[in-house]
Design a protein around this motif. Structure first.
Motif, PDB file in Angstrom:
ATOM      1  N   PRO A  32       0.832  -1.208   0.000  1.00  0.00           N
ATOM      2  CA  PRO A  32       0.000   0.000   0.000  1.00  0.00           C
ATOM      3  C   PRO A  32       0.866   1.258   0.000  1.00  0.00           C
ATOM      4  N   ARG A  33       0.340   2.318  -0.568  1.00  0.00           N
ATOM      5  CA  ARG A  33       1.082   3.575  -0.631  1.00  0.00           C
ATOM      6  C   ARG A  33       1.285   4.174   0.755  1.00  0.00           C
ATOM      7  N   HIS A  34       0.272   4.087   1.610  1.00  0.00           N
ATOM      8  CA  HIS A  34       0.355   4.664   2.955  1.00  0.00           C
ATOM      9  C   HIS A  34       0.050   3.590   3.991  1.00  0.00           C
ATOM     10  N   THR A  35       0.853   3.566   5.045  1.00  0.00           N
ATOM     11  CA  THR A  35       0.669   2.617   6.142  1.00  0.00           C
ATOM     12  C   THR A  35       0.899   3.357   7.451  1.00  0.00           C
ATOM     13  N   LEU A  36       0.036   3.079   8.417  1.00  0.00           N
ATOM     14  CA  LEU A  36       0.173   3.673   9.745  1.00  0.00           C
ATOM     15  C   LEU A  36       0.082   2.556  10.766  1.00  0.00           C
ATOM     16  N   GLY A  37       1.017   2.525  11.663  1.00  0.00           N
ATOM     17  CA  GLY A  37       0.977   1.595  12.787  1.00  0.00           C
ATOM     18  C   GLY A  37       1.309   2.387  14.042  1.00  0.00           C
ATOM     19  N   ALA A  38       0.452   2.321  15.026  1.00  0.00           N
ATOM     20  CA  ALA A  38       0.690   3.055  16.265  1.00  0.00           C
ATOM     21  C   ALA A  38       0.326   2.158  17.436  1.00  0.00           C
ATOM     22  N   SER A  39       1.085   2.269  18.493  1.00  0.00           N
ATOM     23  CA  SER A  39       0.770   1.498  19.689  1.00  0.00           C
ATOM     24  C   SER A  39       1.151   2.319  20.912  1.00  0.00           C
ATOM     25  N   GLY A  40       0.492   2.021  21.980  1.00  0.00           N
ATOM     26  CA  GLY A  40       0.781   2.695  23.241  1.00  0.00           C
ATOM     27  C   GLY A  40       0.458   1.753  24.381  1.00  0.00           C
ATOM     28  N   SER A  41       1.182   1.888  25.453  1.00  0.00           N
ATOM     29  CA  SER A  41       0.884   1.090  26.637  1.00  0.00           C
ATOM     30  C   SER A  41       0.682   2.036  27.810  1.00  0.00           C
ATOM     31  N   PHE A  42      -0.218   1.643  28.678  1.00  0.00           N
ATOM     32  CA  PHE A  42      -0.634   2.515  29.775  1.00  0.00           C
ATOM     33  C   PHE A  42      -0.783   1.694  31.048  1.00  0.00           C
ATOM     34  N   GLN A  43      -0.506   2.320  32.172  1.00  0.00           N
ATOM     35  CA  GLN A  43      -0.703   1.696  33.473  1.00  0.00           C
ATOM     36  C   GLN A  43      -1.990   2.270  34.056  1.00  0.00           C
ATOM     37  N   LEU A  44      -2.947   1.407  34.361  1.00  0.00           N
ATOM     38  CA  LEU A  44      -4.214   1.817  34.952  1.00  0.00           C
ATOM     39  C   LEU A  44      -4.198   1.521  36.450  1.00  0.00           C
ATOM     40  N   PRO A  45      -5.188   2.003  37.176  1.00  0.00           N
ATOM     41  CA  PRO A  45      -5.269   1.654  38.605  1.00  0.00           C
ATOM     42  C   PRO A  45      -5.363   0.134  38.797  1.00  0.00           C
ATOM     43  N   TYR A  46      -5.088  -0.326  40.001  1.00  0.00           N
ATOM     44  CA  TYR A  46      -5.136  -1.744  40.376  1.00  0.00           C
ATOM     45  C   TYR A  46      -4.098  -2.575  39.619  1.00  0.00           C
ATOM     46  N   GLN A  47      -3.016  -1.947  39.222  1.00  0.00           N
ATOM     47  CA  GLN A  47      -1.891  -2.613  38.553  1.00  0.00           C
ATOM     48  C   GLN A  47      -2.292  -3.304  37.243  1.00  0.00           C
ATOM     49  N   ILE A  48      -3.227  -2.714  36.565  1.00  0.00           N
ATOM     50  CA  ILE A  48      -3.644  -3.241  35.264  1.00  0.00           C
ATOM     51  C   ILE A  48      -2.825  -2.536  34.187  1.00  0.00           C
ATOM     52  N   ARG A  49      -2.211  -3.345  33.326  1.00  0.00           N
ATOM     53  CA  ARG A  49      -1.436  -2.828  32.199  1.00  0.00           C
ATOM     54  C   ARG A  49      -2.274  -2.975  30.931  1.00  0.00           C
TER      55      ARG A  49
END
Length: 140
Positions: A12-29
């Motif tokens: 494909p001419r254009h490709t986007l890949g994005a990711s993020g990780s976050f820490q939530l309350p109660y030690q949930i990732r």
């Protein structure tokens, strides 16, 4: 040679890949991933073996890679948490859930490419729809 220039097949001419990780309350990732691609080129074929080489890749005078698959869009989300067993200090589990293709979009990955065939331009293969997986694994 100039007449054979075209978009690259399967790219494909254009490709986007994005990711993020976050820490939530109660030690949930959590992790969020987004994949997006513009239309992907492919050859439209006649299904004939014009050269007699058993390749059946004749384009009937059409330019190379003049067909296009639809655009692709996928969003996935996962959440994990480590749970420890207080009575057994060495025993811990990773518990998680993953939701793939949250938008439930039918992302076509292949279409019929042979002109005059019943499947021409029709989806032949697509990525999976929305799915949810739950898991538990022994943590170290």
């Amino acid at each position: 040679v100039r007449g054979e220039w075209a978009r690259s097949a399967g790219v494909p001419r254009h490709t986007l890949g994005a990711s993020g990780s976050f820490q939530l309350p109660y030690q949930i990732r959590t992790a969020l991933t987004v994949e997006a691609r513009s239309a992907t080129p492919y050859n439209i074929l006649t299904g004939l073996d014009a050269e007699g080489m058993a390749t059946f890749n004749d384009r009937g005078g059409r330019p190379r890679n003049n067909g296009s698959l639809p655009a692709f869009w996928k969003v996935s989300l996962s959440a994990t948490r480590t749970v420890r067993i207080p009575q057994v200090p060495w025993l811990a589990f990773d518990l998680g859930v993953r939701a793939d293709n949250l938008t439930n979009r039918r992302n076509v990955t292949s279409v019929g490419r042979v002109i005059d065939s019943p499947s021409f331009g029709q989806p032949i293969d697509a990525s999976a729809g929305r799915s949810i997986r739950v898991w538990a694994s022994l943590a170290r």
